[in-house]
Enzyme design. Sequence first.
Site, short mmCIF file in Angstrom:
data_model
loop_
_atom_site.label_atom_id
_atom_site.label_comp_id
_atom_site.label_asym_id
_atom_site.label_seq_id
_atom_site.Cartn_x
_atom_site.Cartn_y
_atom_site.Cartn_z
N ASP A 170 17.77 128.40 20.59
CA ASP A 170 18.94 128.40 19.72
C ASP A 170 18.75 129.57 18.75
O ASP A 170 17.65 130.10 18.58
CB ASP A 170 19.13 127.06 18.98
CG ASP A 170 20.57 126.91 18.47
OD1 ASP A 170 21.30 127.93 18.43
OD2 ASP A 170 20.98 125.79 18.13
C1 BGC Z 1 24.26 126.94 17.44
C2 BGC Z 1 24.38 127.10 18.95
C3 BGC Z 1 25.16 128.35 19.25
C4 BGC Z 1 24.47 129.54 18.61
C5 BGC Z 1 25.18 130.86 18.86
C6 BGC Z 1 23.72 128.18 16.79
O1 BGC Z 1 23.77 128.09 15.42
O2 BGC Z 1 23.45 125.83 17.14
O3 BGC Z 1 25.00 125.98 19.50
O4 BGC Z 1 25.29 128.52 20.64
O5 BGC Z 1 24.42 129.33 17.21
O6 BGC Z 1 26.37 130.94 18.20
#
Ligand code: BGC
Length: 743
Positions: free
Chosen positions: A281
């Site tokens: 993540d």
């Molecule tokens: C989120 C993810 C997301 C990523 C990219 C993160 O803060 O938890 O679900 O895909 O950001 O935007």
Amino acid sequence: MHRTVGKWVSFAFLIVVFSVLTTAAVAQSGGAHRWMNPSLSPDERASMVVKEMTIDEKITLLHGTGMAGLSPLSPLIIHSNGGAGYVPGIPRLGIPAIQMSDAAYGVRMSGENGRYSTALPSDVAGAASWDLEAGYEYGALIGRELRAQGYNMTLGGGINLTREPRNGRTFEYLGEDPILAGKMVGAVMKGLQAQHVIGDIKHYALNDQESGRNAVNVNIDKRSARESDLLAFEIGLEESDAAAVMCSYNRVNGDYSCENKYLLNEVLKKDWKFKGFVLSDWGGVHSAIKASAAGLDHEEPGWIFYGDDLKKDVESGRVPKSELDDHVHRILRAMFATGVVDDPPIKGVPDVMGGLEIAQKLSEQSIVLLKNEQALLPLDASKLHSIAIIGPHADVGMISGGGSAQVDPPGGNVIMPPGRGQTKWQDKVWFPTSPLKSVQAKAPAANVQFNSGADPASAAALAKSADVAIIFAYQWESEGMDLDSLSLPEHQDELIAQVAAANPRTIVVLENGGPVTMPWVDQANAIVEAWFAGSRGAEAVANILFGEVNPSGKLPLTFPKSEADLPHPSLVKPGPESIPDESRPEPWRQIAAGLAPFQVTYNEGVKVGYKWYDAENKPVLFPFGFGLSYTTYSYSNLKVTPGSRPQVTFTVTNSGSHAGAEVAEVYVSLPTAAQEPPKRLVGFSKVKLKAGESKEVSVEVDPKYLSIFNVAQNGWQLIPGEYGFMVGGSSQNLPLKASIALK
Ligand code: BGC
């Protein structure tokens, strides 16, 4: 002579130009390389490429190129398509870039990028359809629009179980049951990857609350984890071969998910034989050596650890070369297996009208009718002279879920000045799909009036004067926050109570992402759960209200009576030491370095959702799997045939007078020796039935769904004994019962 020489010179020149052009084209497409032969397996192709790569090229594939505000930016980011992640390819070897976009219920950031995306009903609504074909269509639409916008990888696929219903991302996930959620994400991923887009399932694992997500340490015993949250991932991957898994921000049993050997190497890669790659993540990485050894393949969005650090660690032997090659192999394999190398995206005009039709159809299939006293619904337009439409912005729009799932509404946020196609983080975004107009369109002769509900007394007065009152109530959710409570915000409980007291012919339509409490439940004659309903939500709701569509959705999560009945009546919040200090520069550095952990202990274990309420004998407001229809269904002739994959057959009859679709649900109680909650869902089937029609339904049950996870043996185990099969239309209405012995 001169002329002849001149001819030859121009001919030779042409040959040179031609060969330069074709070489360039071959290099671009990689056509000359052995691994471009699609008849080879993705593994063979990936291995051939890995052998040709330099260490720098390998490292290039193992991290992103940055994201403003989150990590350092590479100059290469100018080649990004505008999504959340960009990984340059290796043009010399014909390997294209990976262009990643968030795409939970549609492609994110299209406003910012001057593009168009269909907003589907939110993911939890997709799960409420209990319809795997609908799930496939959901994924296929997102896949087509990703490609049309130039992306070849989704970051959607959220599947964290609704263990904590106040989680602000509940709308992005698929409910509380691992089998429903796993099968549904599998269907979505199949539809998506069929468009030659890399699929991704996230957030692995147990990222079940947003509060303190970068610091929290989740404590849970292995058996419970394997039978609940992890089982959803296991099934999703089994069903779809999704090529990527995103590890989550939180710690699990002491280690961050993205450097958690148990989760990544032992369970995901070894036990489940996952052949794809694990990406972090965004900002979820905390080490190079530990993360690499644990099984993290790719860091996003930058290269805090998986750039120079990892390279040095490989060169010094602290990270084995074979480990590096395995990470690279997995990413390349994912690219070959999903077809992003052989069939790269071509930007194009999306099928806007087709997309809207699908969004409406999926919304119609996911709306859940929760209450319908005195057959208030469906409404008969010919008998209505006046209709009151009440609720915040119900004249112009319906609300959507926020955060990285947010889809920009074509037409802009309807409560903002015109032209605002772009959305900001945690704006409340109302889609231009007007309940007022949709209802008026169904009842053109009726006097349809609107009241925002800001003053409950005036709303009640309008309701009193109308034949029927329809309140559109909402509860907004977003990534990056949890709900303080399950109550509707902005005094809407009081509004509904006053309106329903003024006119019992009140219909409450809910726009929300998860369960809400309803102190007014006995007062409103009808309640319709519309979820965050997407680009054509109001049209879908109107079709349900006026009976053009017979509701067929069922709840993918329980609505409890109150927070006091939850496994954790209060949500554990982080202290200041567990939250990055935003006043300091580059807060991501604090996260990367590791924030102080705080503990959340899931001592309810496997008892997530209905399993908890069943085991604790707690009555609920609306049970898991529940949903009404304008017709009635009856169940008969249950037969369970034992075997390695038990077959459950039964008959469903549409005993009413409307055509409809019934979600038939199969639950099982395990032998006492298994020490499990009273029952678990093991299968379901959505059956279309004309009025009066009967169909025989057959559900085959995977033996794993009947098993417990034996930690000592590290495997699924069927406990010999009596298995009670129960079949019906909701987890609390299971008229058919049969027991069989299994061993
Ligand atoms: C989120 C993810 C997301 C990523 C990219 C993160 O803060 O938890 O679900 O895909 O950001 O935007």
